[in-house]
Design an enzyme around this catalytic site. Sequence first.
Site, PDB file in Angstrom:
ATOM      1  N   LYS A  92      13.577   1.298 -10.817  1.00 40.42           N
ATOM      2  CA  LYS A  92      13.640   0.088 -10.376  1.00 40.42           C
ATOM      3  C   LYS A  92      15.153  -0.357 -10.611  1.00 40.42           C
ATOM      4  O   LYS A  92      15.930  -1.474  -9.668  1.00 40.42           O
ATOM      5  CB  LYS A  92      12.774  -1.133 -10.971  1.00 40.42           C
ATOM      6  CG  LYS A  92      11.147  -0.825 -10.393  1.00 40.42           C
ATOM      7  CD  LYS A  92      11.368  -0.965  -8.696  1.00 40.42           C
ATOM      8  CE  LYS A  92      10.040  -0.874  -8.218  1.00 40.42           C
ATOM      9  NZ  LYS A  92       9.965  -0.674  -6.894  1.00 40.42           N
ATOM     10  N   ILE A 152       2.441  -9.296  -9.905  1.00 42.79           N
ATOM     11  CA  ILE A 152       1.739  -9.778  -8.795  1.00 42.79           C
ATOM     12  C   ILE A 152       0.459  -9.162  -8.622  1.00 42.79           C
ATOM     13  O   ILE A 152       0.200  -8.013  -8.889  1.00 42.79           O
ATOM     14  CB  ILE A 152       2.624  -9.388  -7.531  1.00 42.79           C
ATOM     15  CG1 ILE A 152       4.185  -9.817  -7.774  1.00 42.79           C
ATOM     16  CG2 ILE A 152       1.890 -10.039  -6.220  1.00 42.79           C
ATOM     17  CD1 ILE A 152       4.281 -11.292  -7.937  1.00 42.79           C
ATOM     18  N   ARG A 180       0.995   6.488   3.295  1.00 37.19           N
ATOM     19  CA  ARG A 180       0.455   7.775   3.658  1.00 37.19           C
ATOM     20  C   ARG A 180      -0.747   8.077   4.103  1.00 37.19           C
ATOM     21  O   ARG A 180      -0.984   9.220   4.554  1.00 37.19           O
ATOM     22  CB  ARG A 180       0.808   8.419   2.261  1.00 37.19           C
ATOM     23  CG  ARG A 180       2.240   8.635   1.736  1.00 37.19           C
ATOM     24  CD  ARG A 180       2.247   8.860   0.133  1.00 37.19           C
ATOM     25  NE  ARG A 180       1.656   7.729  -0.568  1.00 37.19           N
ATOM     26  CZ  ARG A 180       1.364   7.681  -1.788  1.00 37.19           C
ATOM     27  NH1 ARG A 180       1.880   8.674  -2.594  1.00 37.19           N
ATOM     28  NH2 ARG A 180       0.622   6.754  -2.175  1.00 37.19           N
ATOM     29  N   THR A 221      -2.088  -7.327  -7.680  1.00 33.06           N
ATOM     30  CA  THR A 221      -2.242  -6.017  -6.580  1.00 33.06           C
ATOM     31  C   THR A 221      -2.945  -4.840  -7.426  1.00 33.06           C
ATOM     32  O   THR A 221      -2.926  -5.011  -8.648  1.00 33.06           O
ATOM     33  CB  THR A 221      -0.856  -5.423  -6.085  1.00 33.06           C
ATOM     34  OG1 THR A 221      -0.177  -4.856  -7.147  1.00 33.06           O
ATOM     35  CG2 THR A 221      -0.023  -6.799  -5.402  1.00 33.06           C
ATOM     36  N   TYR A 235       9.431   4.584 -14.187  1.00 36.60           N
ATOM     37  CA  TYR A 235       9.255   3.525 -13.199  1.00 36.60           C
ATOM     38  C   TYR A 235      10.178   2.378 -13.720  1.00 36.60           C
ATOM     39  O   TYR A 235      11.010   1.785 -12.742  1.00 36.60           O
ATOM     40  CB  TYR A 235       7.992   2.873 -13.547  1.00 36.60           C
ATOM     41  CG  TYR A 235       7.703   1.389 -12.663  1.00 36.60           C
ATOM     42  CD1 TYR A 235       7.368   1.741 -11.231  1.00 36.60           C
ATOM     43  CD2 TYR A 235       7.804   0.237 -13.075  1.00 36.60           C
ATOM     44  CE1 TYR A 235       7.061   0.561 -10.441  1.00 36.60           C
ATOM     45  CE2 TYR A 235       7.507  -0.949 -12.297  1.00 36.60           C
ATOM     46  CZ  TYR A 235       7.192  -0.778 -10.833  1.00 36.60           C
ATOM     47  OH  TYR A 235       7.128  -1.854 -10.088  1.00 36.60           O
ATOM     48  N   ASP A 282       5.631   9.457   4.798  1.00 36.71           N
ATOM     49  CA  ASP A 282       5.953   9.373   3.229  1.00 36.71           C
ATOM     50  C   ASP A 282       7.637   9.248   3.265  1.00 36.71           C
ATOM     51  O   ASP A 282       8.269  10.139   3.368  1.00 36.71           O
ATOM     52  CB  ASP A 282       5.648  10.772   2.676  1.00 36.71           C
ATOM     53  CG  ASP A 282       5.918  10.935   1.251  1.00 36.71           C
ATOM     54  OD1 ASP A 282       6.534  10.288   0.732  1.00 36.71           O
ATOM     55  OD2 ASP A 282       5.253  11.992   0.708  1.00 36.71           O
ATOM     56  N   GLY A 303      -1.641  -4.856  -0.754  1.00 32.46           N
ATOM     57  CA  GLY A 303      -0.733  -5.234  -1.794  1.00 32.46           C
ATOM     58  C   GLY A 303       0.600  -6.154  -1.008  1.00 32.46           C
ATOM     59  O   GLY A 303       0.380  -6.830  -0.066  1.00 32.46           O
ATOM     60  N   ILE A 304       1.515  -6.236  -1.970  1.00 39.05           N
ATOM     61  CA  ILE A 304       2.768  -6.882  -1.467  1.00 39.05           C
ATOM     62  C   ILE A 304       3.187  -6.373   0.207  1.00 39.05           C
ATOM     63  O   ILE A 304       3.605  -7.557   0.923  1.00 39.05           O
ATOM     64  CB  ILE A 304       3.983  -6.615  -2.474  1.00 39.05           C
ATOM     65  CG1 ILE A 304       3.576  -7.294  -3.683  1.00 39.05           C
ATOM     66  CG2 ILE A 304       5.122  -7.392  -2.074  1.00 39.05           C
ATOM     67  CD1 ILE A 304       4.605  -6.781  -5.101  1.00 39.05           C
ATOM     68  N   ASN A 337       9.571  -1.506   0.395  1.00 47.35           N
ATOM     69  CA  ASN A 337       8.538  -1.925  -0.536  1.00 47.35           C
ATOM     70  C   ASN A 337       7.627  -0.948  -1.067  1.00 47.35           C
ATOM     71  O   ASN A 337       7.235  -0.977  -2.320  1.00 47.35           O
ATOM     72  CB  ASN A 337       7.766  -2.792   0.530  1.00 47.35           C
ATOM     73  CG  ASN A 337       6.415  -3.249  -0.104  1.00 47.35           C
ATOM     74  OD1 ASN A 337       6.337  -3.926  -1.251  1.00 47.35           O
ATOM     75  ND2 ASN A 337       5.323  -2.631   0.227  1.00 47.35           N
TER      76      ASN A 337
HETATM   77  P1  NDP Z   1       0.410  -1.252  -4.193  1.00 46.89           P
HETATM   78  O1  NDP Z   1       0.170   0.182  -4.975  1.00 46.89           O
HETATM   79  O2  NDP Z   1      -0.532  -2.146  -4.037  1.00 46.89           O
HETATM   80  O3  NDP Z   1       1.073  -0.690  -2.793  1.00 46.89           O
HETATM   81  C1  NDP Z   1       1.920   0.062  -2.596  1.00 46.89           C
HETATM   82  C2  NDP Z   1       2.291   0.722  -1.159  1.00 46.89           C
HETATM   83  O4  NDP Z   1       3.219   1.699  -0.957  1.00 46.89           O
HETATM   84  C3  NDP Z   1       0.949   1.017  -0.271  1.00 46.89           C
HETATM   85  O5  NDP Z   1       0.793   0.648   0.691  1.00 46.89           O
HETATM   86  C4  NDP Z   1       1.124   2.498  -0.349  1.00 46.89           C
HETATM   87  O6  NDP Z   1       0.426   3.095   0.529  1.00 46.89           O
HETATM   88  C5  NDP Z   1       2.863   2.596  -0.202  1.00 46.89           C
HETATM   89  N1  NDP Z   1       3.182   3.922  -0.537  1.00 46.89           N
HETATM   90  C6  NDP Z   1       3.339   4.621  -1.839  1.00 46.89           C
HETATM   91  N2  NDP Z   1       3.959   5.465  -1.788  1.00 46.89           N
HETATM   92  C7  NDP Z   1       4.134   5.838  -0.505  1.00 46.89           C
HETATM   93  C8  NDP Z   1       5.225   6.767   0.197  1.00 46.89           C
HETATM   94  N3  NDP Z   1       5.585   7.933  -0.375  1.00 46.89           N
HETATM   95  N4  NDP Z   1       5.403   6.529   1.525  1.00 46.89           N
HETATM   96  C9  NDP Z   1       5.094   5.530   2.271  1.00 46.89           C
HETATM   97  N5  NDP Z   1       4.290   4.562   1.407  1.00 46.89           N
HETATM   98  C10 NDP Z   1       4.169   4.629   0.401  1.00 46.89           C
HETATM   99  O7  NDP Z   1       1.772  -1.917  -4.701  1.00 46.89           O
HETATM  100  P2  NDP Z   1       2.289  -3.234  -4.595  1.00 46.89           P
HETATM  101  O8  NDP Z   1       2.001  -3.899  -3.688  1.00 46.89           O
HETATM  102  O9  NDP Z   1       2.016  -3.987  -6.040  1.00 46.89           O
HETATM  103  O10 NDP Z   1       3.707  -3.120  -5.067  1.00 46.89           O
HETATM  104  C11 NDP Z   1       4.810  -3.040  -3.946  1.00 46.89           C
HETATM  105  C12 NDP Z   1       6.201  -3.065  -4.320  1.00 46.89           C
HETATM  106  O11 NDP Z   1       6.465  -4.035  -5.356  1.00 46.89           O
HETATM  107  C13 NDP Z   1       6.526  -1.692  -5.158  1.00 46.89           C
HETATM  108  O12 NDP Z   1       7.755  -1.127  -4.982  1.00 46.89           O
HETATM  109  C14 NDP Z   1       6.468  -2.168  -6.634  1.00 46.89           C
HETATM  110  O13 NDP Z   1       7.154  -1.288  -7.431  1.00 46.89           O
HETATM  111  C15 NDP Z   1       6.664  -3.479  -6.579  1.00 46.89           C
HETATM  112  N6  NDP Z   1       6.578  -4.474  -7.564  1.00 46.89           N
HETATM  113  C16 NDP Z   1       5.105  -4.451  -7.914  1.00 46.89           C
HETATM  114  C17 NDP Z   1       4.843  -5.482  -8.895  1.00 46.89           C
HETATM  115  C18 NDP Z   1       3.297  -5.940  -9.035  1.00 46.89           C
HETATM  116  O14 NDP Z   1       3.041  -6.771 -10.288  1.00 46.89           O
HETATM  117  N7  NDP Z   1       2.194  -5.691  -8.373  1.00 46.89           N
HETATM  118  C19 NDP Z   1       5.758  -5.977  -9.777  1.00 46.89           C
HETATM  119  C20 NDP Z   1       7.010  -5.770  -9.429  1.00 46.89           C
HETATM  120  C21 NDP Z   1       7.359  -4.895  -8.366  1.00 46.89           C
HETATM  121  P3  NDP Z   1      -0.156   4.630   0.480  1.00 46.89           P
HETATM  122  O15 NDP Z   1      -0.545   4.755  -0.997  1.00 46.89           O
HETATM  123  O16 NDP Z   1      -1.289   4.650   1.336  1.00 46.89           O
HETATM  124  O17 NDP Z   1       0.978   5.464   0.945  1.00 46.89           O
END
Ligand code: NDP
Length: 249
Positions: free
Chosen positions: A147, A175, A35, A177, A143, A52, A14-15, A79
């Site tokens: 934020k 976005i 994770r 994702t 959520y 984590d 994702g982002i 992120n």
């Molecule tokens: P995804 O769910 O696609 O990716 C989230 C990422 O965070 C993954 O790499 C995941 O890896 C990691 N992650 C989650 N929990 C943990 C943890 N406890 N420790 C370490 N890593 C962690 O999300 P997005 O890319 O869409 O979102 C990224 C950010 O952007 C987030 O903060 C989200 O709230 C924000 N956002 C996204 C929007 C969107 O439309 N997509 C809109 C607005 C904000 P893993 O699960 O393997 O740990």
Amino acid sequence: MSGHVAVVTGGSRGIGRAIVGRLYADGARVVTCGRGDRPAYLPDDVFWRTADVADPGHADRLVAEARQAFGPVSLLVNNAGVLVAKTVADSTDDDWDRLVGVNCRGVFNMARAVLPDMSEHGGVIVNIGSISGVVADFSSALYNASKAFVHALTRSIAVDHGPLVRCNAVLPGWIETDMADEGFDLARDPAAARADAVRRHPLGRFGRPDDIAGIVAWLASDEATWATGQCFTVDGGLTAASPLRPELF
Ligand code: NDP
């Protein structure tokens, strides 16, 4: 970016993946985490740790290992985030622990871990907030609130830790994702909800992860040395529009 030692949380997809790719391409030394196991896409010289961010010990270890590998961390991109798609009435204690643990405590843990070095050598923190912390998405109560916490913490870090540390938040809109899919899957008719949402964007499309990576790179750069304590909305104009129903005009 070649002067930066960057830690990007949640770089597996994702982002976060786009931010890692952009900072790496621009010359930063990059450390990222998630994770799960090391993702196959990562270049060999990007440092990966399974961690984590909700666990303060993991956050401290990640920053210590980044320092050991590349030197003091000069750029933190908070992120990593999770979505719990529920109302207050439906949310459980476990939902609270999971969501607040990652989205709030994770940001706090990571910021606290980098601030001693940044307060000495200087640094930049970019937190990924959301337009959902400003206008409430349906059925995403914890959520949305998490934020808003990120936006407020951003201001406090900027106020308390300037002038050596700059801290800003980027507030993405929708976005493309996995997380956005999860959000639209809540709709009674996800395809119709998507089509309606696209129509409400003045820029006529959803965002792409690279749209967010671009502003993160700018905030981290010397082009943004006068920007701190701010929340930058990057949503294709979605929240610039009046909420009145466009089809009635
Ligand atoms: P995804 O769910 O696609 O990716 C989230 C990422 O965070 C993954 O790499 C995941 O890896 C990691 N992650 C989650 N929990 C943990 C943890 N406890 N420790 C370490 N890593 C962690 O999300 P997005 O890319 O869409 O979102 C990224 C950010 O952007 C987030 O903060 C989200 O709230 C924000 N956002 C996204 C929007 C969107 O439309 N997509 C809109 C607005 C904000 P893993 O699960 O393997 O740990």
